[in-house]
Design an enzyme around this catalytic site. Sequence first.
Site, mmCIF file in Angstrom:
data_model
loop_
_atom_site.group_PDB
_atom_site.id
_atom_site.type_symbol
_atom_site.label_atom_id
_atom_site.label_comp_id
_atom_site.label_asym_id
_atom_site.label_seq_id
_atom_site.Cartn_x
_atom_site.Cartn_y
_atom_site.Cartn_z
ATOM 1 C CD GLU A 319 87.759 -10.954 -21.589
ATOM 2 O OE1 GLU A 319 87.862 -11.175 -22.604
ATOM 3 O OE2 GLU A 319 88.443 -10.039 -21.182
ATOM 4 C CE LYS A 384 87.066 -9.701 -27.512
ATOM 5 N NZ LYS A 384 88.340 -10.190 -26.865
ATOM 6 C CB CYS A 437 88.609 -7.844 -24.018
ATOM 7 S SG CYS A 437 90.580 -7.775 -23.771
#
Length: 562
Positions: A319, A384, A437
């Site tokens: 990430e 995201k 995440c």
Amino acid sequence: MIANRLRAAGLAIILSWGWKRAAIAFAAGALSVLAMAPFNAWPVLFLTFPVAVWLIDGAGAGRWRGVPAAALAGWWFGLGYFVPGLYWIGYAFLVDASTFAWLLPFAVLGLPIYLALFTALGFALARLLWTRDASRIIALAVSLTVSEWLRGRVLTGFPWNTFGYALSEPLALAQAASLIGLWGLTFLSVAIFASPAVLIDGSSRGRKTWIQETWIQETWIQVTWIDKTWIDKRWIAPATAVLLLIAMGTFGVVRLSRHPTGIVDNVKLRIMQPNLQQDVKFNYSAKAEVMQRYLALSDRSSGPQSTGVRDASILIWPESAFPFFLTREADVMAEIANFLPQGTVLITGSVRAPDQPPGTRITRAYNSIYVFDHEGSVLSLYDKLHLVPFGEYLPLQELMERAGLEQLTKLQGGFIPGTIRRTLPIPNAPRALPLICYEAIFPGDAASRDDRPGWIVNLTNDGWFGISTGPYQHLQQARMRAIEQGLPLVRAANTGVSAVVDPMGRIIAHLDLGVEGVLDSRLPSAIRPTFYARYGDIPAAALVVVALIFVIRRRIAKQILR
């Protein structure tokens, strides 16, 4: 002797008050965190959850039917659980200590203080449903399952270290997640581990059980009676809990034996774990150093037969891999295109600037996953959806920025949430479900019933949290998504733990925390959609509703008999 000591301990907790009661609740909560990764010492809950039951028993002497006293005990239990369970969040505030270190006490204590409110709610709801018999164990299981579910939803949610994860080890027990998911496991965890609390109840003998066998043979009748068989009802709940654990373990062993790890043909993974420190990872002046390190590490030989990146069909970086907007750096894109062999694709995390006219000042950005081919072309993209509060954005962003506050990533205006979760097409490989995440800790985020992927790719940067328990807990929770959905999980983490997990939850390859290296692996194949993948949280909800009806009926029946 043991029974007498247990009863004495239980009565001491029930009769405790004031600071002693708070200390007992806090200590029980703190010990409970040992059931989570990396310790996985779940038998400790057989000691701590009965304490929760006895604390609620003792709340009955308080005002308003004991609800406030039960809630306060629950808050102290939750505070004890979350402070040692989430201490590692403080590490993130030391990455840029000159800016954020003063906030460390507020983070390490403030978040647990807030999360403990949900445990308080669970204890309070349980007290409203409380009875004087073993059904109060089910009341606690219902109430804590509801409060934990709310913890995973309210204010974007944070279901970290939900009680159901206690049953994620050994792996055979975790297989029940394929049926009832995390929330069903949470219900079972509380019900199973709290069951010994009833052993201190008053002795209760069951009705005499008569077993009569009668048969006729020619001209006579033989009748056999087995007389005076007595059952002590106090042992029914603990015995049932043990039988449940045995049943779960048996189901898991059978399921694991019937589903050996399968492999997707012609897909070879290479995961790069750079172990890059945060002060370098977000420093634009380190651009050349970061790229040189990534390329050298990605092409590192992993054995005598290895030819580096040419062995891989899919190269995966973690990430937010770059301290810059990747696609706006032409020289970096050229380096990547020159580096990737033909037929190899790169999956990487990166901050992405929003589409706007050239020359416009960039004040906000997306946290994204790119898929590049060997020519440097963008094949697919994901932004995201589930952003981290205070890490990627501030609640009431403009107001807090005017007050001089900023989130840990120091991006003015905060990150922009994506609009839709879609699977990523990967050349010569199954479609992948992207999770960035902590999106991997939300069971609902891994559900994709209309467009079922072939695997889950989870890119994360746990470097914020140093060498602590946090990254191990993160892996434990991500692995549960693989079991729930029947999908393999491929995880690339900046500082670890990177791993390849098959759809049964077996970790078939991994890189340890704090290690620089590459991980070569084949891609495990998915299995058919699990019961949970088809029906989601409906079975768990039905379980809770049925249990709630049972408890309410027991409570009403008890009141009628008074």
